[in-house]
Design a protein around this motif. Sequence first.
Motif, mmCIF file in Angstrom:
data_model
loop_
_atom_site.group_PDB
_atom_site.id
_atom_site.type_symbol
_atom_site.label_atom_id
_atom_site.label_comp_id
_atom_site.label_asym_id
_atom_site.label_seq_id
_atom_site.Cartn_x
_atom_site.Cartn_y
_atom_site.Cartn_z
ATOM 1 N N SER A 65 0.964 -1.394 -0.057
ATOM 2 C CA SER A 65 0.140 0.181 -0.173
ATOM 3 C C SER A 65 0.725 1.184 0.023
ATOM 4 C CB SER A 65 -0.910 -0.020 1.146
ATOM 5 O OG SER A 65 -1.866 -0.889 1.194
ATOM 6 N N HIS A 66 1.889 1.193 0.833
ATOM 7 C CA HIS A 66 2.790 2.684 0.647
ATOM 8 C C HIS A 66 3.528 2.514 -0.393
ATOM 9 C CE1 HIS A 66 2.624 2.965 5.177
ATOM 10 N NE2 HIS A 66 2.734 4.276 4.788
ATOM 11 N N TYR A 67 3.927 1.395 -1.136
ATOM 12 C CA TYR A 67 4.797 1.374 -2.164
ATOM 13 C C TYR A 67 3.756 2.214 -3.535
ATOM 14 C CZ TYR A 67 7.421 -2.500 -0.316
ATOM 15 O OH TYR A 67 8.210 -3.185 0.569
ATOM 16 N N ARG A 68 2.598 1.687 -3.464
ATOM 17 C CA ARG A 68 1.634 2.147 -4.340
ATOM 18 C C ARG A 68 1.457 3.810 -4.129
ATOM 19 N NH1 ARG A 68 -1.150 -2.741 -3.503
ATOM 20 N NH2 ARG A 68 -2.503 -1.505 -1.865
ATOM 21 N N SER A 69 1.282 4.230 -2.956
ATOM 22 C CA SER A 69 1.149 5.516 -2.627
ATOM 23 C C SER A 69 2.426 6.323 -3.082
ATOM 24 C CB SER A 69 0.475 5.819 -1.077
ATOM 25 O OG SER A 69 1.522 5.374 -0.511
ATOM 26 N N ALA A 70 3.865 5.811 -2.716
ATOM 27 C CA ALA A 70 4.852 6.605 -3.180
ATOM 28 C C ALA A 70 4.838 6.707 -4.541
ATOM 29 C CB ALA A 70 5.998 5.556 -2.571
ATOM 30 N N ALA A 71 4.561 5.714 -5.424
ATOM 31 C CA ALA A 71 4.591 5.638 -6.823
ATOM 32 C C ALA A 71 3.641 6.646 -7.398
ATOM 33 C CB ALA A 71 4.494 4.374 -7.422
ATOM 34 N N LYS A 72 2.558 6.811 -6.668
ATOM 35 C CA LYS A 72 1.531 7.986 -7.067
ATOM 36 C C LYS A 72 2.314 9.226 -7.094
ATOM 37 C CE LYS A 72 -3.153 9.659 -6.236
ATOM 38 N NZ LYS A 72 -4.251 9.263 -5.493
ATOM 39 N N TYR A 73 2.888 9.541 -5.971
ATOM 40 C CA TYR A 73 3.274 10.862 -5.542
ATOM 41 C C TYR A 73 4.569 11.328 -6.288
ATOM 42 C CZ TYR A 73 6.242 14.367 -3.154
ATOM 43 O OH TYR A 73 7.199 15.341 -2.856
ATOM 44 N N ILE A 74 5.541 10.178 -6.663
ATOM 45 C CA ILE A 74 6.550 10.377 -7.684
ATOM 46 C C ILE A 74 6.085 10.736 -8.817
ATOM 47 C CG2 ILE A 74 8.353 9.111 -8.761
ATOM 48 C CD1 ILE A 74 8.577 7.481 -6.070
ATOM 49 N N ARG A 75 5.174 10.091 -9.401
ATOM 50 C CA ARG A 75 4.581 10.422 -10.549
ATOM 51 C C ARG A 75 4.083 11.700 -10.841
ATOM 52 N NH1 ARG A 75 2.670 4.697 -10.581
ATOM 53 N NH2 ARG A 75 0.847 5.501 -9.563
ATOM 54 N N ALA A 76 3.478 12.137 -9.655
ATOM 55 C CA ALA A 76 2.951 13.439 -9.567
ATOM 56 C C ALA A 76 3.892 14.642 -9.498
ATOM 57 C CB ALA A 76 2.026 13.846 -8.303
ATOM 58 N N VAL A 77 4.945 14.284 -8.949
ATOM 59 C CA VAL A 77 6.302 15.210 -8.962
ATOM 60 C C VAL A 77 6.951 15.433 -10.358
ATOM 61 C CG1 VAL A 77 8.736 15.397 -8.135
ATOM 62 C CG2 VAL A 77 6.797 15.084 -6.539
ATOM 63 N N ILE A 78 7.072 14.117 -10.980
ATOM 64 C CA ILE A 78 7.299 14.067 -12.321
ATOM 65 C C ILE A 78 6.563 14.881 -13.362
ATOM 66 C CG2 ILE A 78 7.977 12.825 -14.440
ATOM 67 C CD1 ILE A 78 9.110 10.553 -12.378
ATOM 68 N N ARG A 79 5.423 14.724 -13.069
ATOM 69 C CA ARG A 79 4.393 15.578 -14.028
ATOM 70 C C ARG A 79 4.562 16.939 -13.852
ATOM 71 N NH1 ARG A 79 0.739 11.420 -12.857
ATOM 72 N NH2 ARG A 79 -0.111 12.626 -11.223
ATOM 73 N N ALA A 80 4.616 17.424 -12.551
ATOM 74 C CA ALA A 80 4.474 18.704 -12.364
ATOM 75 C C ALA A 80 5.851 19.423 -12.679
ATOM 76 C CB ALA A 80 4.311 18.847 -10.583
ATOM 77 N N ASN A 81 6.882 18.684 -12.830
ATOM 78 C CA ASN A 81 8.393 19.434 -13.240
ATOM 79 C C ASN A 81 8.830 18.959 -14.582
ATOM 80 O OD1 ASN A 81 9.193 20.655 -10.565
ATOM 81 N ND2 ASN A 81 8.354 18.760 -9.857
ATOM 82 N N THR A 82 7.778 18.578 -15.497
ATOM 83 C CA THR A 82 8.340 18.305 -16.792
ATOM 84 C C THR A 82 7.513 18.950 -17.930
ATOM 85 O OG1 THR A 82 6.557 16.529 -17.276
ATOM 86 C CG2 THR A 82 9.122 15.903 -16.721
#
Length: 166
Positions: A149-166
């Motif tokens: 569950s934590h792995y999934r939420s971390a991946a979601k957060y990381i994808r959001a950071v990548i989207r916000a910075n590309t």
Amino acid sequence: MMPAATNKTDLRAVTEKDFAKLAKLLEGIDEATAYIPHDDTTIKDVVGHRAHWTEIFFDWYNDGKAGKPVYMPAKGYKWNELKRYNADLRKRQADLSWEDVQKMLHDSHKKLIDFIDTHSDAELYGGPMPGGGNNKWTTGRFAEASGPSHYRSAAKYIRAVIRANT
């Protein structure tokens, strides 16, 4: 939302699957990206947080099995104080490097897999986790909450950071 695993085989499978997705995502994160602030935290903070929560599960489990008091989420904190706890955790982990937190995550994942492998279906799902906060969650359910569950939420957060910075 995926239904929770109800047996050892499914728990191991979801743990491996979700960790593999997160690990693949982390392969593309360089140190500079790991430190980009997003919603008052960074990818480095989130990875350290996830590794910590897997380890705290082991503390709860081991203390419960030993008949010791189990402090959930941690001694001196209540569940409704998670923001404060997580802010305090970020301060405690502030000096850790990007490499440090990635190693912590991989190490805690390996420990979780070893835990799953060395416990039976009955030990994981046969009843509430010893010391498990007076609820009906099984050891396997706590393990899933602290790992996949934590792995999934971390991946979601990381994808959001990548989207916000590309």
